[in-house]
Design an enzyme around this catalytic site. Structure first.
Site, PDB file in Angstrom:
ATOM      1  N   TYR A 180     -36.798  10.677  45.352  1.00  0.00           N
ATOM      2  CA  TYR A 180     -35.625  10.257  45.786  1.00  0.00           C
ATOM      3  C   TYR A 180     -36.607  10.762  47.561  1.00  0.00           C
ATOM      4  O   TYR A 180     -36.278  10.277  48.605  1.00  0.00           O
ATOM      5  CB  TYR A 180     -34.446  11.301  46.077  1.00  0.00           C
ATOM      6  CG  TYR A 180     -33.262  10.675  45.053  1.00  0.00           C
ATOM      7  CD1 TYR A 180     -33.126  10.533  44.180  1.00  0.00           C
ATOM      8  CD2 TYR A 180     -32.241  10.139  45.879  1.00  0.00           C
ATOM      9  CE1 TYR A 180     -32.170   9.655  43.942  1.00  0.00           C
ATOM     10  CE2 TYR A 180     -31.236   9.792  45.656  1.00  0.00           C
ATOM     11  CZ  TYR A 180     -30.959   9.343  44.083  1.00  0.00           C
ATOM     12  OH  TYR A 180     -29.939   9.216  43.459  1.00  0.00           O
ATOM     13  N   GLY A 228     -21.684  31.304  33.143  1.00  0.00           N
ATOM     14  CA  GLY A 228     -22.556  32.224  34.513  1.00  0.00           C
ATOM     15  C   GLY A 228     -20.758  33.215  34.278  1.00  0.00           C
ATOM     16  O   GLY A 228     -19.806  32.615  34.025  1.00  0.00           O
ATOM     17  N   ARG A 258     -31.343  35.747  25.588  1.00  0.00           N
ATOM     18  CA  ARG A 258     -33.109  36.086  26.093  1.00  0.00           C
ATOM     19  C   ARG A 258     -33.724  37.234  25.888  1.00  0.00           C
ATOM     20  O   ARG A 258     -32.729  38.550  26.150  1.00  0.00           O
ATOM     21  CB  ARG A 258     -33.152  35.867  27.859  1.00  0.00           C
ATOM     22  CG  ARG A 258     -33.439  34.373  28.005  1.00  0.00           C
ATOM     23  CD  ARG A 258     -33.266  33.514  29.363  1.00  0.00           C
ATOM     24  NE  ARG A 258     -32.205  33.875  29.818  1.00  0.00           N
ATOM     25  CZ  ARG A 258     -32.017  33.580  31.289  1.00  0.00           C
ATOM     26  NH1 ARG A 258     -32.342  32.663  31.908  1.00  0.00           N
ATOM     27  NH2 ARG A 258     -30.504  33.519  31.361  1.00  0.00           N
ATOM     28  N   ASP A 289     -20.081  25.979  39.521  1.00  0.00           N
ATOM     29  CA  ASP A 289     -19.864  26.347  38.942  1.00  0.00           C
ATOM     30  C   ASP A 289     -19.298  26.847  37.999  1.00  0.00           C
ATOM     31  O   ASP A 289     -18.196  26.637  38.341  1.00  0.00           O
ATOM     32  CB  ASP A 289     -20.396  28.199  38.969  1.00  0.00           C
ATOM     33  CG  ASP A 289     -21.265  28.707  37.240  1.00  0.00           C
ATOM     34  OD1 ASP A 289     -21.347  28.205  36.624  1.00  0.00           O
ATOM     35  OD2 ASP A 289     -22.275  29.662  38.199  1.00  0.00           O
ATOM     36  N   TYR A 302     -18.019  18.250  48.594  1.00  0.00           N
ATOM     37  CA  TYR A 302     -17.065  19.761  48.094  1.00  0.00           C
ATOM     38  C   TYR A 302     -16.834  19.869  49.616  1.00  0.00           C
ATOM     39  O   TYR A 302     -16.755  21.126  50.206  1.00  0.00           O
ATOM     40  CB  TYR A 302     -18.838  20.047  48.368  1.00  0.00           C
ATOM     41  CG  TYR A 302     -19.192  19.888  46.251  1.00  0.00           C
ATOM     42  CD1 TYR A 302     -18.413  20.727  45.484  1.00  0.00           C
ATOM     43  CD2 TYR A 302     -20.267  18.908  46.092  1.00  0.00           C
ATOM     44  CE1 TYR A 302     -18.979  20.986  44.124  1.00  0.00           C
ATOM     45  CE2 TYR A 302     -20.060  18.723  45.164  1.00  0.00           C
ATOM     46  CZ  TYR A 302     -19.940  19.590  43.634  1.00  0.00           C
ATOM     47  OH  TYR A 302     -20.235  19.484  42.820  1.00  0.00           O
ATOM     48  N   TYR A 325     -33.428  21.062  26.926  1.00  0.00           N
ATOM     49  CA  TYR A 325     -33.752  22.241  28.051  1.00  0.00           C
ATOM     50  C   TYR A 325     -35.359  21.478  29.417  1.00  0.00           C
ATOM     51  O   TYR A 325     -35.045  20.633  30.207  1.00  0.00           O
ATOM     52  CB  TYR A 325     -34.140  23.415  27.675  1.00  0.00           C
ATOM     53  CG  TYR A 325     -34.171  23.590  29.302  1.00  0.00           C
ATOM     54  CD1 TYR A 325     -33.403  24.115  29.989  1.00  0.00           C
ATOM     55  CD2 TYR A 325     -35.566  25.231  29.668  1.00  0.00           C
ATOM     56  CE1 TYR A 325     -33.329  25.504  31.165  1.00  0.00           C
ATOM     57  CE2 TYR A 325     -35.698  25.603  30.463  1.00  0.00           C
ATOM     58  CZ  TYR A 325     -34.440  25.775  31.647  1.00  0.00           C
ATOM     59  OH  TYR A 325     -34.642  26.634  32.562  1.00  0.00           O
TER      60      TYR A 325
END
Ligand code: UDP
Length: 298
Positions: A148, A25, A175, A20, A52, A134
């Site tokens: 994919y 977040g 929200r 993140d 990663y 969005y």
């Protein structure tokens, strides 16, 4: 939602690497997992390539800016997480022959002309409106996920998530669920956009996690709606929160944002059939738990 998914993965006896960039977040939501065996957190913008470490059995792509307030403020980052970000995750999926879950959205249906929304509906999206960063990023994310799957045979799944709420949302998220609870706890008027006749259907986070996990391990390649079909107007919802937290507070009416969907309710027939999933937590219970969380954290 990411922290709840981490909790579930660990509770199931698996390991998780959470990524993140903390643009929206909060590190507080994973504080309880710090130092826990099997958990690793990497603060990183997943649209930027990096290693990663290790080989992954599953990749769950939840990175996005899900609140209208946040994606209005960061439209380019929002588009990048759905486009470049999704492709980076899919490359990892192909490399490791991993399962993939894309968390898409009911916003793919835009301001829907079909009610309730069923997965076969193609949607009514304004491609250049304020919400398009969005909506179109998620629509593109779905398209590249299917590509994919078709080109590389990737084991992909796509959840179309409807309005979800629960503990760990930020009070200033913008929200409607945290906004109304925050306002009610502070003794401020509840801000209703438009006349409040628009509808939404709210799903509790615990139910959603369950649906996401079932979908990840399914063989369904086309999108599946995950949400709670109990629909209410925003005005009804405001009354409900006000009565639960601070009866007698005034309501304040503000302009409706551009392209705000008028009606939204998931048709969850496919989730029931394919995943054997449906929400179990009634709104009353979920809202009670969420209010208790916000009381403790405000
Ligand atoms: N809304 C509202 N007051 C607020 C925040 C939101 O009336 O303080 C309305 C918003 O216009 C929309 C609904 O509540 O019709 C749900 O908004 P939210 O931002 O939670 O999510 P959306 O469904 O629009 O993605």
């Amino acid at each position: 939602m990411g922290s709840h998914v981490c909790d579930r993965i660990l509770a199931d006896g698996n390991e998780v690497v959470a990524v993140d960039n903390l643009i929206t977040g909060s590190a507080k939501n994973i504080k309880h997992l710090e130092g826990k065996s099997g958990f690793q957190f990497i603060e990183h913008d997943m649209t930027v390539e990096r290693d990663y470490g290790g080989k992954f059995d599953c990749v769950i792509h939840m990175a996005s800016l899900a609140s209208p307030r946040h994606y209005y403020a960061h439209p380019i980052k929002t588009l990048e997480s759905g486009s470049t970000g999704t492709q980076r995750m899919l490359d990892l999926v192909v490399r490791d022959n991993a399962r993939f879950l894309l968390t898409s959205t009911s916003e793919c249906y835009g301001d829907p002309e079909i009610h309730p929304q069923v997965e076969t509906y193609w949607g009514n999206v304004n491609p250049v409106g304020l919400r398009s960063c969005y909506d179109e990023s998620k629509r593109y994310a779905e398209a590249i996920t299917m590509a994919y799957h078709r080109v590389h045979g990737a084991r992909t799944t796509i959840a179309r998530i409807f309005n979800t709420y629960g503990p760990r949302m930020a009070l200033d998220d913008g929200r409607v669920v945290p906004a109304f609870i925050d306002q009610a706890l502070r003794g401020e008027p509840l801000t209703i956009f438009g006349d409040g006749s628009q509808t939404r259907s709210f799903c509790y986070s615990r139910d959603l996690v369950d649906g996401l996990m079932k979908l990840l391990f399914s063989e369904e390649r086309y999108p599946v709606n995950l949400g709670n079909p109990r629909e209410m107007t925003i005005l009804e919802f405001a009354h409900y929160i006000r009565d639960a937290v601070n009866p007698g507070l005034p309501l304040k009416f503000e302009p409706l944002p551009q392209d705000d969907p008028k009606r939204r309710r998931p048709d969850i027939g496919k989730a029931k059939k394919v995943l054997g999933w449906e929400p179990r937590v009634p709104l009353e219970e979920g809202i009670r738990e969420t209010i208790a969380y916000f009381r403790d954290h405000s």
